[in-house]
Design a protein around this motif. Structure first.
Motif, PDB file in Angstrom:
ATOM      1  N   ALA A 592       0.845  -1.586   0.301  1.00 21.96           N
ATOM      2  CA  ALA A 592       0.164  -0.523   0.292  1.00 21.96           C
ATOM      3  C   ALA A 592       0.896   0.965  -0.034  1.00 21.96           C
ATOM      4  O   ALA A 592       1.983   0.736   0.525  1.00 21.96           O
ATOM      5  CB  ALA A 592      -0.778  -0.371   1.300  1.00 21.96           C
ATOM      6  N   PHE A 593       0.226   2.986  -0.560  1.00 23.80           N
ATOM      7  CA  PHE A 593       0.566   3.330  -1.006  1.00 23.80           C
ATOM      8  C   PHE A 593       0.223   4.255  -0.590  1.00 23.80           C
ATOM      9  O   PHE A 593      -1.073   4.675  -1.407  1.00 23.80           O
ATOM     10  CB  PHE A 593       1.701   4.258  -1.984  1.00 23.80           C
ATOM     11  CG  PHE A 593       2.277   2.719  -2.967  1.00 23.80           C
ATOM     12  CD1 PHE A 593       2.169   1.527  -3.443  1.00 23.80           C
ATOM     13  CD2 PHE A 593       3.899   3.166  -2.427  1.00 23.80           C
ATOM     14  CE1 PHE A 593       2.988   0.641  -3.542  1.00 23.80           C
ATOM     15  CE2 PHE A 593       4.577   1.571  -2.710  1.00 23.80           C
ATOM     16  CZ  PHE A 593       4.406   0.840  -3.618  1.00 23.80           C
ATOM     17  N   MET A 594       0.933   5.299   0.309  1.00 20.30           N
ATOM     18  CA  MET A 594      -0.641   6.463   0.858  1.00 20.30           C
ATOM     19  C   MET A 594       0.092   7.971   1.214  1.00 20.30           C
ATOM     20  O   MET A 594       0.817   8.069   1.540  1.00 20.30           O
ATOM     21  CB  MET A 594      -1.074   6.404   2.552  1.00 20.30           C
ATOM     22  CG  MET A 594      -2.019   4.896   2.237  1.00 20.30           C
ATOM     23  SD  MET A 594      -2.208   5.056   3.574  1.00 20.30           S
ATOM     24  CE  MET A 594      -1.218   4.629   4.834  1.00 20.30           C
ATOM     25  N   CYS A 595      -1.000   8.871   0.604  1.00 23.38           N
ATOM     26  CA  CYS A 595      -0.344  10.530   1.181  1.00 23.38           C
ATOM     27  C   CYS A 595      -1.539  11.477   1.548  1.00 23.38           C
ATOM     28  O   CYS A 595      -2.841  11.202   0.518  1.00 23.38           O
ATOM     29  CB  CYS A 595       0.282  10.712  -0.026  1.00 23.38           C
ATOM     30  SG  CYS A 595       0.510  12.899   0.429  1.00 23.38           S
ATOM     31  N   GLY A 596      -1.940  11.769   2.032  1.00 21.72           N
ATOM     32  CA  GLY A 596      -2.285  12.872   2.609  1.00 21.72           C
ATOM     33  C   GLY A 596      -2.595  13.130   4.349  1.00 21.72           C
ATOM     34  O   GLY A 596      -1.752  13.000   4.863  1.00 21.72           O
ATOM     35  N   PRO A 597      -3.485  13.978   4.417  1.00 21.37           N
ATOM     36  CA  PRO A 597      -3.303  14.148   5.758  1.00 21.37           C
ATOM     37  C   PRO A 597      -2.935  12.719   6.847  1.00 21.37           C
ATOM     38  O   PRO A 597      -3.566  12.318   7.170  1.00 21.37           O
ATOM     39  CB  PRO A 597      -4.655  14.691   6.353  1.00 21.37           C
ATOM     40  CG  PRO A 597      -6.051  15.058   5.037  1.00 21.37           C
ATOM     41  CD  PRO A 597      -5.145  14.352   4.050  1.00 21.37           C
ATOM     42  N   GLU A 598      -2.225  13.845   7.991  1.00 26.38           N
ATOM     43  CA  GLU A 598      -1.774  12.804   8.910  1.00 26.38           C
ATOM     44  C   GLU A 598      -2.849  12.045   9.262  1.00 26.38           C
ATOM     45  O   GLU A 598      -2.940  10.219  10.053  1.00 26.38           O
ATOM     46  CB  GLU A 598      -0.762  12.544   9.722  1.00 26.38           C
ATOM     47  CG  GLU A 598       0.675  12.837   8.937  1.00 26.38           C
ATOM     48  CD  GLU A 598       1.765  13.087  10.439  1.00 26.38           C
ATOM     49  OE1 GLU A 598       2.576  14.008   9.629  1.00 26.38           O
ATOM     50  OE2 GLU A 598       1.520  12.395  11.465  1.00 26.38           O
ATOM     51  N   ARG A 599      -4.184  12.533   9.482  1.00 24.97           N
ATOM     52  CA  ARG A 599      -5.576  11.774  10.499  1.00 24.97           C
ATOM     53  C   ARG A 599      -5.609  10.419   9.687  1.00 24.97           C
ATOM     54  O   ARG A 599      -5.901   9.582   9.914  1.00 24.97           O
ATOM     55  CB  ARG A 599      -6.501  12.566  10.676  1.00 24.97           C
ATOM     56  CG  ARG A 599      -6.170  13.294  11.807  1.00 24.97           C
ATOM     57  CD  ARG A 599      -6.985  13.334  13.169  1.00 24.97           C
ATOM     58  NE  ARG A 599      -5.947  14.268  14.154  1.00 24.97           N
ATOM     59  CZ  ARG A 599      -6.821  15.235  14.763  1.00 24.97           C
ATOM     60  NH1 ARG A 599      -7.943  15.873  14.569  1.00 24.97           N
ATOM     61  NH2 ARG A 599      -5.738  15.440  16.004  1.00 24.97           N
ATOM     62  N   MET A 600      -5.746  11.167   8.378  1.00 18.27           N
ATOM     63  CA  MET A 600      -6.190  10.083   7.567  1.00 18.27           C
ATOM     64  C   MET A 600      -5.547   9.153   7.397  1.00 18.27           C
ATOM     65  O   MET A 600      -6.426   7.737   7.170  1.00 18.27           O
ATOM     66  CB  MET A 600      -6.816  11.176   5.912  1.00 18.27           C
ATOM     67  CG  MET A 600      -6.836  10.388   5.282  1.00 18.27           C
ATOM     68  SD  MET A 600      -5.491  10.807   3.048  1.00 18.27           S
ATOM     69  CE  MET A 600      -4.738   8.807   3.457  1.00 18.27           C
ATOM     70  N   MET A 601      -3.984   9.363   7.124  1.00 21.18           N
ATOM     71  CA  MET A 601      -3.478   8.379   6.656  1.00 21.18           C
ATOM     72  C   MET A 601      -3.727   7.418   8.089  1.00 21.18           C
ATOM     73  O   MET A 601      -3.538   6.047   8.324  1.00 21.18           O
ATOM     74  CB  MET A 601      -2.164   8.539   6.547  1.00 21.18           C
ATOM     75  CG  MET A 601      -2.030   8.984   5.298  1.00 21.18           C
ATOM     76  SD  MET A 601      -0.363   9.567   4.317  1.00 21.18           S
ATOM     77  CE  MET A 601       0.815  10.631   6.024  1.00 21.18           C
ATOM     78  N   GLN A 602      -3.913   8.112   8.929  1.00 19.53           N
ATOM     79  CA  GLN A 602      -3.162   7.210   9.908  1.00 19.53           C
ATOM     80  C   GLN A 602      -4.724   5.874  10.547  1.00 19.53           C
ATOM     81  O   GLN A 602      -5.091   4.841  10.854  1.00 19.53           O
ATOM     82  CB  GLN A 602      -3.589   7.749  11.589  1.00 19.53           C
ATOM     83  CG  GLN A 602      -1.673   7.845  12.167  1.00 19.53           C
ATOM     84  CD  GLN A 602      -2.917  10.096  13.015  1.00 19.53           C
ATOM     85  OE1 GLN A 602      -3.496   9.422  13.568  1.00 19.53           O
ATOM     86  NE2 GLN A 602      -1.654  10.650  12.631  1.00 19.53           N
ATOM     87  N   ALA A 603      -5.886   6.819  10.126  1.00 19.25           N
ATOM     88  CA  ALA A 603      -7.725   5.983  10.212  1.00 19.25           C
ATOM     89  C   ALA A 603      -7.359   5.247   9.008  1.00 19.25           C
ATOM     90  O   ALA A 603      -7.710   3.808   9.068  1.00 19.25           O
ATOM     91  CB  ALA A 603      -8.309   6.444   9.617  1.00 19.25           C
TER      92      ALA A 603
END
Lengths: 664, 287, 444
Positions: A592-603
């Motif tokens: 998985a590769f993710m990028c966005g606001p940290e809250r979003m990435m945590q969720a």
């Protein structure tokens, strides 16, 4: 130990001026101790009479007093408020000169002006501090040209300590009182003169000029005994065995709140510390914004602005966060970053704290010796610790002028600039890397690369302040200057043979787009490809036409969702995790590769983990304040990591609980 | 007090022509004029700046008058009369960017010390015929009355910060006005800490930088004329002063030119009030 | 306040004139002007000061002498040194603290710096535009850029002096009871020599420029008051003298003058004990102490031939200021040359009870402070009398005397002449307002 390259000589006290003469004959200005403003500071010396003869100091937490020593020695003082970093890593360094006129933008690095100096009276702890800062300044992709030039231009004349102050603890930190390595000449002061030995070729040359009589055995013995006596006096105030691990495991210790009540966050400790290296960049310009300059100045992790990012969010809002950052960096994560402790036990931070906070005391409470550390919040030395030997070469920063081609207004406040360049380094960028984008007279933000082409790069920029607003306002045929590409990008090859999951929130899609390009350019190499895109509203979506085209392809899945929308939106409404929190695909086969606001990435990380995606297969990109982009300004640290050079892409396994922990 | 200055409305690249020069006003309430004078003290750059802006109201410097509208209005002085309170509210309605300059406008000034005293006692001791004198009970910062877009602190403001603000205004970037302790400036300059080396009470650690660390460079302690910085831990510093300096009366150390600002005011109240208050209590009720 | 633009009033119709300037411009502080002439008789001539009071005499109660020095500077942004010098000398005199001669010289240098800054500001930015017909120096710069730049350069040198000796150009930080907060090295002071040499050149050129102006004609006899010192042009020390024979010690100011409150002003007005107005400032100093001018300034004054005009026509104060610019720069050059660093920055002293009274010469004229210190050495009572409040009655008297001469002019021109007259006194209105009187108390 110093190599016995030349016999130690003895320089009688009355003839100390000959050392001055020899150093000056070597074309050097002498920087050494002298009394000013009721302290002993380092300043330019022209005459041995300026030395602080007959003075010593008494120190305590929050106090420093010059007192008569009762004897005629000049070096009986313990270190004062100045450290040698004033001359190797100065408070103010000019960086660039830039122009923006009809011919376009041009940025030139300012060549360092490194005067030829001799440092007189460098203590063992200070030698170690210089070596530690060498590693810190050379650990990024470039190193620091100014620092390197100044170090090369200075000759180090060490002085072994004959006296310790109450705040000294070099013995605990393994940095003294005996002088080990790093000097050119080593002196020990006795009542009637100085034992002098050479510790480098340059030192030998100076020693040779002095033509000293050899030091007698009782003189060298007296010198050694002095140092041993200092060691005995000091004892071992801060047992450091296991300290990095104990401290790392104590991020939630209640003592942090106690010390935060006292701490003024005034930054004094960091500025007197001989190893602290954090800086910030400021800009200046003429009234028309045509010619600009940038310069770098000492800053501190204790200042509120240090942790601020675009949009005025702040990663270390509380004093407690900042004190903890400083202490854990100095005694724990410094090991991960540079392969040694950051503290040399000089005690300056104890004496010069305006309210007398004593880190020896704090360490003994927060990470007491003899207690088993709790679980580590992140894997130990995940980057393998850094202390390459020999140190890597220093490379100058390159400022490349590029020209704007197309300008696409993605959303109301976000623009994609297509930049044309033939610079091979820029064209060699990897997905996930970033550049520092410079327009004269504006601050210099890091910008993710949103597409890599054979003839240029795309940058997707959101207007969040004056600097990004100026970038967003560029037109076709305008120019700007770039530094980079920097950072560790997405490990595309790591996903070969595996399913690929991409989760993007808002502008987070921008650094992910080159990854998508790379995957699609070699599609058969990867398994199932699933993209999950979130945005605040339909109007905040990026690359709409492209994403629609991708959605129409049979060889990948694209789902999107918005937080809220009006009736014209026929798609899903909600948070991005809703796109895959009921998924039935097997995450254990996915990267998985993710990028966005940290809250979003945590969720999202939590949901992906439930789906079976392993933490060492889950990659995120972090955002932090960056002034340099190359690991020397200190702004972007998270735990043991420099986001600019260890990241911005990290796996969750690497980050451990550094991911998502508040105030880190 | 107002928060950090917001980024000014961005304008396009310098080559795009700005339709007109910004209309600048400078007005004054209860103050000494020193902050306005700092504008005139820009000396070398004054004429260059004057060519790029349109100074439509600046009573000290020009007989041109204007009651607005203003693109940028510099406001000096605290609000201490009813008339002033009405006028600042009016000025806010005709101003795009309202910038308070100086300790009086940003913190109420030294005259805010009277906020601790009984107002009638103050007026009566001042003027034999107090009815002739119109003043409010308190001397207060401008931000107590209207929204403020940016502030320049200091008593007086720093020419360097003013220059930075004006250049940022004209070039469209965010002014660099760091909110950090005076201590950073002392250490960068190489000034030896007067508190640690001489036991002098210095407010530097809790005071916002901007002056260039003048007082410690001249051998005395900072007296806080730029006001408290973010995270100003006056309680901890006050405790240290009480234990280590000779001054028995720690409250007076905080009762200076920005006494009325939050952390200073809290410290003064916790420590028993500013000097001169006992005299006030002794006198209240006198005819 | 700021809501009236320009001036109001009815037009001049031969024997009637009504002028209201709601907010005087190009003066320091907030004042307005009211002039009413009916049938050739002046009914009202008022300088109305509506500057908000800040109650400084109440603020210093309970403070130590060093705190008072910091506080009183804030009475005025243009002349903070005047307040600091008067206060510090009052305390030292009252407490019997001896002052090192080099400290004394540094203080005179500091005051020279303020005179240069204040007079350059006034001559070039505030007053000269009137003589050349411009609403502001910024407008004047369009046609006389070199002059405006010269004036700003001169002002800058004044600021450089104050910044070096005092730490900061406005509200110096280094003035302490007993001396200064740190010793200045000779190498620091020497750096002023070059800028001062250029400044003297500009000052002499300013005298030439100003001598060639044509101010309105208005000669009258005014009572002029200033300090007088046996061997120097008056700044930090002297006895109070006047053109009609007054000669008292500075601390005896209350014996010669008294203050009263008027309904139209937040400033108390001062008059002689005989009820008559009096005038302070550069014209008074030139008249009463021209023999003490620096030789270069004395020669410059002599070459203009206008010493008598300075005494009798207030518009010629601009020349008095220009001469004092020459004097201050010339003296500063000598002080810089002679400076040797003292052994210590100040004389140690002990706080205690005292009566502390003193007068010095601010750029705008004589300024008087009177403090009573209690047993702990804190201020129990204070009285501060700035020059502009003392000048108010004389300004209004001159206004009344001058008004008939402009009755025949168009109203706008009349207003301009009168505003130009007001500016001749270089009123410092923020100063004038602050002060207040606590209790009448005789000097023990």
């Amino acid at each position: 130990m110093t190599s016995p390259r030349a016999q130690p000589g003895f320089l009688p006290r009355a003839e100390f001026g000959r050392l001055f003469a020899a150093l000056e004959a070597d074309g050097r200005r002498i920087i050494g101790p002298t009394v000013a403003e009721e302290a002993i500071v380092y300043d330019e010396l022209h005459d041995p009479a300026q030395l602080p003869v007959g003075m010593t100091v008494e120190t305590a937490p929050g106090a420093y007093r010059l007192v008569p020593s009762g004897r005629d020695r000049a070096f009986d003082y313990a270190v004062g408020p100045t450290s040698w970093k004033r001359f190797t890593h100065p408070p103010l360094v000019p960086l660039t000169v830039s122009r923006r006129d009809g011919a376009g933008v041009d940025v030139q690095a300012t060549a360092p002006s490194a005067p030829r100096l001799a440092f007189l009276g460098v203590r063992a702890c200070e030698l170690q501090a210089l070596a530690i800062q060498d590693r810190a300044m050379r650990a990024g992709p470039l190193g620091d040209v100014d620092h390197a030039a100044r170090r090369d231009a200075s000759l180090v004349v060490a002085m072994e300590c004959a006296v310790a102050a109450e705040t000294c603890f070099c013995t605990s930190m393994g940095t003294g009182p005996e002088v080990a390595s790093g000097a050119d000449l080593v002196l020990s002061e006795l009542d009637d003169g100085f034992v002098v030995r050479a510790a480098s070729h340059a030192g030998e040359a100076i020693l040779g000029q002095l033509g000293l009589a050899p030091a007698a055995a009782e003189q060298t013995n007296a010198a050694a005994e002095q140092a041993r006596e200092v060691r005995r006096t000091m004892g071992d105030p801060v047992p450091t065995v296991g300290l990095p691990e104990r401290l790392r495991a104590s991020l939630d210790h209640p003592r942090w709140d106690v010390v935060a009540e006292r701490c003024l966050a005034c930054a004094n400790c960091t500025l007197v510390c001989p190893t602290c290296f954090c800086t910030s960049v400021s800009v200046a310009s003429d009234l028309d914004g045509v010619t600009g300059t940038t310069e770098r100045s000492w800053d501190s992790c204790f200042s509120l602005g240090f942790g601020r990012v675009a949009g005025d969010a702040n990663f270390r809002p509380k004093v407690k966060d900042r004190y903890r950052q400083w202490l854990t960096h100095k005694f724990s994560t410094w090991w991960d970053q540079f392969g040694s402790s950051g503290c040399v036990g000089c005690g300056r931070c104890i004496a010069w704290c305006p309210v007398g906070i004593d880190i020896r005391e704090e360490l003994l409470v927060i990470a007491p010796p003899g207690v088993e550390p709790g679980p580590a919040p992140w894997p130990a030395a995940p980057m393998g610790g850094r202390a390459p030997d020999p140190l890597p070469a220093v490379l100058p920063a390159r400022h490349v002028t590029v020209r704007v081609g197309d300008v696409v207004h993605e959303t109301a406040d976000t623009v994609s600039l297509s930049l044309a360049t033939d610079d091979r380094t820029l064209l060699g960028a990897q997905p996930g890397q970033f550049v520092m984008a410079e327009l004269p007279a504006f601050a210099i933000p890091p910008i993710s690369i949103s597409r890599i082409r054979p003839d240029g790069l795309d940058l997707t920029i959101r207007s969040a302040g004056a600097a990004t607003a100026a970038l967003v306002a560029l037109h076709a045929r305008d120019t700007l200057s770039l530094r980079g590409p920097y950072g560790r990008g997405w490990p595309v090859g790591e996903a070969a043979g595996r399913d690929v999951v991409i989760v993007a929130g808002g502008i987070g899609l921008a650094p992910l787009r080159p990854l998508v390009d790379a995957v699609l350019a070699d599609r058969p190499r990867f398994g199932a490809v699933r993209m999950f895109l979130g945005a605040r509203t339909p109007r905040d979506r990026l690359f709409v036409a492209e994403m629609n085209a991708l959605a129409g392809r049979a060889d990948l899945e694209v789902s999107e969702i918005v937080d809220r929308a009006g009736p014209e939106w026929l798609g899903r409404v909600g948070v991005v995790t809703q796109l895959f929190d009921r998924a039935t695909w097997d995450g254990s086969r996915a990267t998985a590769f993710m990028c966005g606001p940290e809250r979003m990435m945590q969720a999202a990380a939590a949901v992906l983990a439930r789906n079976g995606v392993a933490p060492d297969r889950t990659w995120v990109t972090l955002e932090r304040n960056m002034a340099c982009g190359v690991g020397t300004c200190g702004h972007c640290q998270v735990g043991p990591f420099f986001v600019c050079r260890d990241g911005p892409v990290f796996s969750l396994a690497e980050l451990g609980s550094a991911f998502g922990r508040e105030g880190l | 007090m107002a928060g950090p200055p917001p980024a000014p409305t961005p304008h396009h690249a310098p080559r795009a022509a700005t339709p007109r020069r910004p209309r600048i006003g400078v007005v004054k309430f209860a103050s000494c004029d020193g902050c306005q004078l700092t504008l005139l003290d820009l000396e070398d750059e004054l004429l260059a700046i004057a060519e790029r802006v349109d100074v439509v109201e600046f009573a000290e410097a020009t007989s041109h008058r204007s009651s607005g509208p203003f693109d940028v209005l510099f406001v000096e002085g605290s609000i201490s009369t009813a008339e002033q309170a009405v006028e600042i509210a009016r000025l806010r309605t005709v101003t795009r960017h309202l910038v308070t300059i100086g300790a009086c406008a940003t913190a109420g000034g030294i005259q805010a010390i009277r906020n601790w005293f009984d107002h009638e006692e103050v007026r009566q001791t001042v003027y034999p015929e107090p009815a002739f004198v119109d003043s409010l009970a308190l001397s207060r910062p401008v931000a107590d009355f209207v929204a403020v877009d940016a502030e320049l602190r200091g008593c007086p403001i720093s020419p360097g910060q003013l220059r930075e603000f004006l250049v940022a205004l004209v070039t469209g970037r965010r002014p660099q006005l760091p909110d950090e302790a005076v201590c950073l400036e002392c250490k960068r300059r190489g000034v030896v800490c007067v508190a640690v080396a001489r036991g002098i009470a210095c407010l530097g650690p809790v005071t916002r930088t901007g002056c260039g660390a003048i007082c410690p460079a001249y051998g005395r302690g900072c007296y806080g004329c730029f006001g408290p910085r973010e995270s100003a831990n006056t309680a901890s510093l006050a405790e240290w002063f009480g234990a280590t300096t000779a001054a028995p009366d720690v409250a007076r150390l905080f009762a200076g030119f920005t006494a009325w600002s939050g952390p200073n005011r809290t410290a003064i109240d916790a420590l028993g009030g500013p000097p001169g208050q006992r005299e006030a209590e002794g006198r209240s009720g006198d005819a | 306040m700021h809501d009236a633009i320009g001036t109001g009033g009815t037009g001049g119709t031969g024997n009637n004139l009504e002028i209201d300037v709601a907010g005087l411009t190009r003066v320091e502080g907030e004042g307005s002007l009211r002039l009413l002439v009916r049938d050739g008789v002046v009914q009202e001539a008022r300088l109305e000061i509506f500057e908000a009071p800040r109650y400084f005499e109440r603020l210093v109660v309970g403070r130590t002498p060093d705190e008072v020095i910091d506080i009183v500077a804030r009475i005025c942004g243009i002349c903070p040194v005047a307040y600091q010098m008067t206060a510090v000398h009052a305390f030292e005199h009252g407490l019997g603290i001896p002052i090192d001669p080099q400290i004394r010289a540094l203080r005179r240098l500091l005051y020279c710096g303020e005179w240069i800054e204040s007079h350059a500001l006034h001559v070039f930015l505030l007053h000269l535009p009137d003589f050349l017909g411009y609403p502001s120096a910024l407008d004047m710069a369009k046609n006389h850029r070199a002059w405006v730049e010269a004036g700003l350069a001169l002002k800058k040198v004044g600021n450089q002096i104050v910044e070096l000796v005092g730490g900061r150009a406005i509200h110096p930080v280094s003035v302490r009871v007993g001396g200064f907060s740190r010793v200045l090295r000779r190498s620091e002071v020497e750096r002023l020599a070059g800028p001062l040499t250029s400044a003297l050149r500009i000052a002499l050129d300013t005298v030439d420029l100003v001598t060639g102006l044509e101010p309105p004609s208005f000669d009258r006899t005014a009572r002029l008051v200033a300090l007088r010192h046996p061997s120097e042009y008056p700044m930090n020390e002297g006895r109070i003298v006047s053109t009609d024979g007054l000669d008292v010690a500075a601390g005896d100011w209350p014996s010669a003058f008294e203050e009263s409150q008027v309904a139209w002003s937040h400033a108390l007005q001062a008059r002689g004990r005989d009820g008559n107005p009096y005038l302070l400032g550069p014209s008074a100093r030139i008249t009463l102490a021209a023999d003490q001018l620096h030789p270069i300034a004395a020669a410059s004054l002599a070459s203009t031939g206008r010493a008598a005009a300075i005494r009798s026509n207030p518009y010629w104060s601009i020349l008095a200021r220009a001469i004092e610019l020459v004097d201050a720069t010339a003296e500063a050059i000598d002080l810089v040359e002679a400076y040797r660093a003292p052994d210590r920055p100040s004389t140690p002293w002990q706080p205690g009870p005292a009566r502390a009274s003193w007068a010095t010469e601010a750029p705008r004229g004589l300024i008087f402070h009177d403090y009573r210190l209690d047993e702990e050495g804190h201020v129990a009572e204070a009285r501060i009398v700035p020059p502009t409040s003392q000048n108010q009655a004389a300004i209004e008297a001159d206004l009344a005397a001058f008004a008939p001469r402009v009755l025949a002019l168009p109203r706008e021109q009349a207003t301009h002449r009168i505003e130009q007259l007001i500016r001749s006194y270089d009123p410092c209105i923020s100063c004038a307002t602050h002060f207040l009187r606590l209790d009448l108390e005789t000097v023990p």
